[in-house]
Scaffold this motif. Sequence first.
Motif, PDB file in Angstrom:
ATOM      1  N   GLU A  93      22.354   2.029 -16.505  1.00 29.94           N
ATOM      2  CA  GLU A  93      21.157   2.842 -16.699  1.00 29.94           C
ATOM      3  C   GLU A  93      20.263   2.888 -15.475  1.00 29.94           C
ATOM      4  N   GLY A  94      20.659   2.223 -14.429  1.00 25.49           N
ATOM      5  CA  GLY A  94      19.848   2.185 -13.221  1.00 25.49           C
ATOM      6  C   GLY A  94      20.184   3.320 -12.274  1.00 25.49           C
ATOM      7  N   ALA A  95      19.947   3.053 -11.011  1.00 24.49           N
ATOM      8  CA  ALA A  95      20.093   4.067  -9.972  1.00 24.49           C
ATOM      9  C   ALA A  95      21.513   4.611  -9.850  1.00 24.49           C
ATOM     10  N   GLU A  96      22.504   3.845 -10.268  1.00 20.66           N
ATOM     11  CA  GLU A  96      23.897   4.253 -10.105  1.00 20.66           C
ATOM     12  C   GLU A  96      24.490   4.928 -11.341  1.00 20.66           C
ATOM     13  N   ALA A  97      23.712   5.119 -12.387  1.00 18.47           N
ATOM     14  CA  ALA A  97      24.259   5.611 -13.661  1.00 18.47           C
ATOM     15  C   ALA A  97      24.923   6.983 -13.539  1.00 18.47           C
ATOM     16  N   ASP A  98      24.341   7.909 -12.771  1.00 13.67           N
ATOM     17  CA  ASP A  98      24.976   9.225 -12.617  1.00 13.67           C
ATOM     18  C   ASP A  98      26.331   9.118 -11.945  1.00 13.67           C
ATOM     19  N   SER A  99      26.415   8.301 -10.899  1.00 13.29           N
ATOM     20  CA  SER A  99      27.694   8.118 -10.206  1.00 13.29           C
ATOM     21  C   SER A  99      28.734   7.524 -11.144  1.00 13.29           C
ATOM     22  N   VAL A 100      28.318   6.564 -11.953  1.00 14.12           N
ATOM     23  CA  VAL A 100      29.251   5.921 -12.876  1.00 14.12           C
ATOM     24  C   VAL A 100      29.684   6.897 -13.960  1.00 14.12           C
ATOM     25  N   ARG A 101      28.774   7.722 -14.432  1.00 15.76           N
ATOM     26  CA  ARG A 101      29.131   8.737 -15.445  1.00 15.76           C
ATOM     27  C   ARG A 101      30.246   9.637 -14.903  1.00 15.76           C
ATOM     28  N   VAL A 102      30.128  10.054 -13.671  1.00 14.08           N
ATOM     29  CA  VAL A 102      31.158  10.901 -13.054  1.00 14.08           C
ATOM     30  C   VAL A 102      32.428  10.092 -12.811  1.00 14.08           C
ATOM     31  N   LEU A 103      32.288   8.860 -12.330  1.00 10.55           N
ATOM     32  CA  LEU A 103      33.458   8.014 -12.097  1.00 10.55           C
ATOM     33  C   LEU A 103      34.257   7.826 -13.375  1.00 10.55           C
ATOM     34  N   LEU A 104      33.593   7.597 -14.494  1.00 10.65           N
ATOM     35  CA  LEU A 104      34.301   7.429 -15.760  1.00 10.65           C
ATOM     36  C   LEU A 104      35.092   8.682 -16.128  1.00 10.65           C
ATOM     37  N   GLN A 105      34.538   9.841 -15.847  1.00  5.64           N
ATOM     38  CA  GLN A 105      35.262  11.086 -16.113  1.00  5.64           C
ATOM     39  C   GLN A 105      36.489  11.207 -15.204  1.00  5.64           C
ATOM     40  N   VAL A 106      36.333  10.823 -13.947  1.00  8.32           N
ATOM     41  CA  VAL A 106      37.444  10.883 -12.994  1.00  8.32           C
ATOM     42  C   VAL A 106      38.528   9.885 -13.387  1.00  8.32           C
ATOM     43  N   ILE A 159      32.232  -1.128 -21.768  1.00  6.51           N
ATOM     44  CA  ILE A 159      30.895  -1.279 -22.358  1.00  6.51           C
ATOM     45  C   ILE A 159      29.933  -0.246 -21.773  1.00  6.51           C
ATOM     46  N   ILE A 160      30.036   0.013 -20.480  1.00  8.78           N
ATOM     47  CA  ILE A 160      29.193   1.052 -19.874  1.00  8.78           C
ATOM     48  C   ILE A 160      29.525   2.407 -20.481  1.00  8.78           C
ATOM     49  N   GLN A 161      30.799   2.685 -20.661  1.00  9.48           N
ATOM     50  CA  GLN A 161      31.202   3.950 -21.280  1.00  9.48           C
ATOM     51  C   GLN A 161      30.645   4.041 -22.706  1.00  9.48           C
ATOM     52  N   ASP A 162      30.727   2.964 -23.461  1.00  7.67           N
ATOM     53  CA  ASP A 162      30.162   2.908 -24.808  1.00  7.67           C
ATOM     54  C   ASP A 162      28.679   3.271 -24.767  1.00  7.67           C
ATOM     55  N   ARG A 163      27.927   2.667 -23.841  1.00 10.66           N
ATOM     56  CA  ARG A 163      26.490   2.951 -23.748  1.00 10.66           C
ATOM     57  C   ARG A 163      26.235   4.413 -23.415  1.00 10.66           C
ATOM     58  N   MET A 164      27.006   4.966 -22.493  1.00 11.39           N
ATOM     59  CA  MET A 164      26.793   6.359 -22.103  1.00 11.39           C
ATOM     60  C   MET A 164      27.114   7.315 -23.240  1.00 11.39           C
ATOM     61  N   ILE A 165      28.068   6.959 -24.071  1.00 11.35           N
ATOM     62  CA  ILE A 165      28.434   7.816 -25.201  1.00 11.35           C
ATOM     63  C   ILE A 165      27.458   7.647 -26.353  1.00 11.35           C
ATOM     64  N   THR A 166      27.148   6.393 -26.708  1.00 10.06           N
ATOM     65  CA  THR A 166      26.335   6.139 -27.898  1.00 10.06           C
ATOM     66  C   THR A 166      24.849   6.051 -27.631  1.00 10.06           C
ATOM     67  N   GLY A 167      24.490   5.706 -26.405  1.00 13.70           N
ATOM     68  CA  GLY A 167      23.080   5.518 -26.082  1.00 13.70           C
ATOM     69  C   GLY A 167      22.507   4.204 -26.611  1.00 13.70           C
ATOM     70  N   THR A 172      24.898  -2.777 -26.408  1.00 16.18           N
ATOM     71  CA  THR A 172      25.772  -2.850 -25.241  1.00 16.18           C
ATOM     72  C   THR A 172      25.273  -3.874 -24.226  1.00 16.18           C
ATOM     73  N   THR A 173      23.975  -4.051 -24.122  1.00 21.22           N
ATOM     74  CA  THR A 173      23.443  -5.091 -23.241  1.00 21.22           C
ATOM     75  C   THR A 173      23.867  -6.464 -23.750  1.00 21.22           C
ATOM     76  N   ALA A 175      26.442  -7.103 -25.597  1.00 23.10           N
ATOM     77  CA  ALA A 175      27.899  -7.202 -25.429  1.00 23.10           C
ATOM     78  C   ALA A 175      28.261  -7.578 -23.992  1.00 23.10           C
ATOM     79  N   ALA A 176      27.626  -6.956 -23.022  1.00 28.81           N
ATOM     80  CA  ALA A 176      27.934  -7.255 -21.618  1.00 28.81           C
ATOM     81  C   ALA A 176      27.583  -8.694 -21.285  1.00 28.81           C
ATOM     82  N   ARG A 177      26.432  -9.136 -21.727  1.00 27.58           N
ATOM     83  CA  ARG A 177      26.019 -10.504 -21.431  1.00 27.58           C
ATOM     84  C   ARG A 177      26.901 -11.521 -22.156  1.00 27.58           C
ATOM     85  N   THR A 178      27.299 -11.206 -23.380  1.00 30.26           N
ATOM     86  CA  THR A 178      28.195 -12.088 -24.129  1.00 30.26           C
ATOM     87  C   THR A 178      29.554 -12.165 -23.450  1.00 30.26           C
TER      88      THR A 178
END
Length: 189
Positions: A93-106, A159-167, A172-173, A175-178
């Motif tokens: 959800e930080g500064a890199e979220a847009d790049s990661v959203r595109v990376l997941l699609q790629v 988990i990042i993909q889950d967050r981007m899909i479900t919001g 998800t936070t 889950a990542a820490r666990t």
Amino acid sequence: MARPLDHQKRADLLAGVVAYIAGHGLAALSLRPLAAELGTSSRMLIYYFGTKEELLVQALATQRPDLTALFVDVVEPEALCDRLVGFFDLNSEGAEADSVRVLLQVLGAACAPDSPYQDYANAAIATFVTELAAALRRTGLAEDPEVVATLLVSALRGIIQDRMITGDRERTTRAARTLIAAVLPTRPR
């Protein structure tokens, strides 16, 4: 005589591509609307990048985090856990979220046979696994660093993909820490 490439124009175009795809998606990517959004023509995009796929790969390459720098000074288990938590937060959800959203699609598109994104996807995954495995070796947290790095990279990406899909930030936070705490226990349980 062909005119020389305008490197500043090329850099400006690459800067706009990731944001456009993050907002519009990769599946329906067409050069004409992308070019219009970027203030150029589809002909100029082909001139600068050759193909739509190469344009995307080059745009993503400008966004790739420096994973070597992220992990190079990590020698303590707690520091590695903190870096992974920070990396998750920045990329979900930080500064890199847009790049990661595109990376997941790629990465999804790279699963198709003969995908033009296969080499990029392989390199992106291999770089992350390699750098994280090196940090795991330095901290002594894993008997098989490549396997543990693969587990962490793949699970955190999911988990990042889950967050981007479900919001769902809270779940998800947690889950990542666990996951990080379970895979990299820095204290006896």
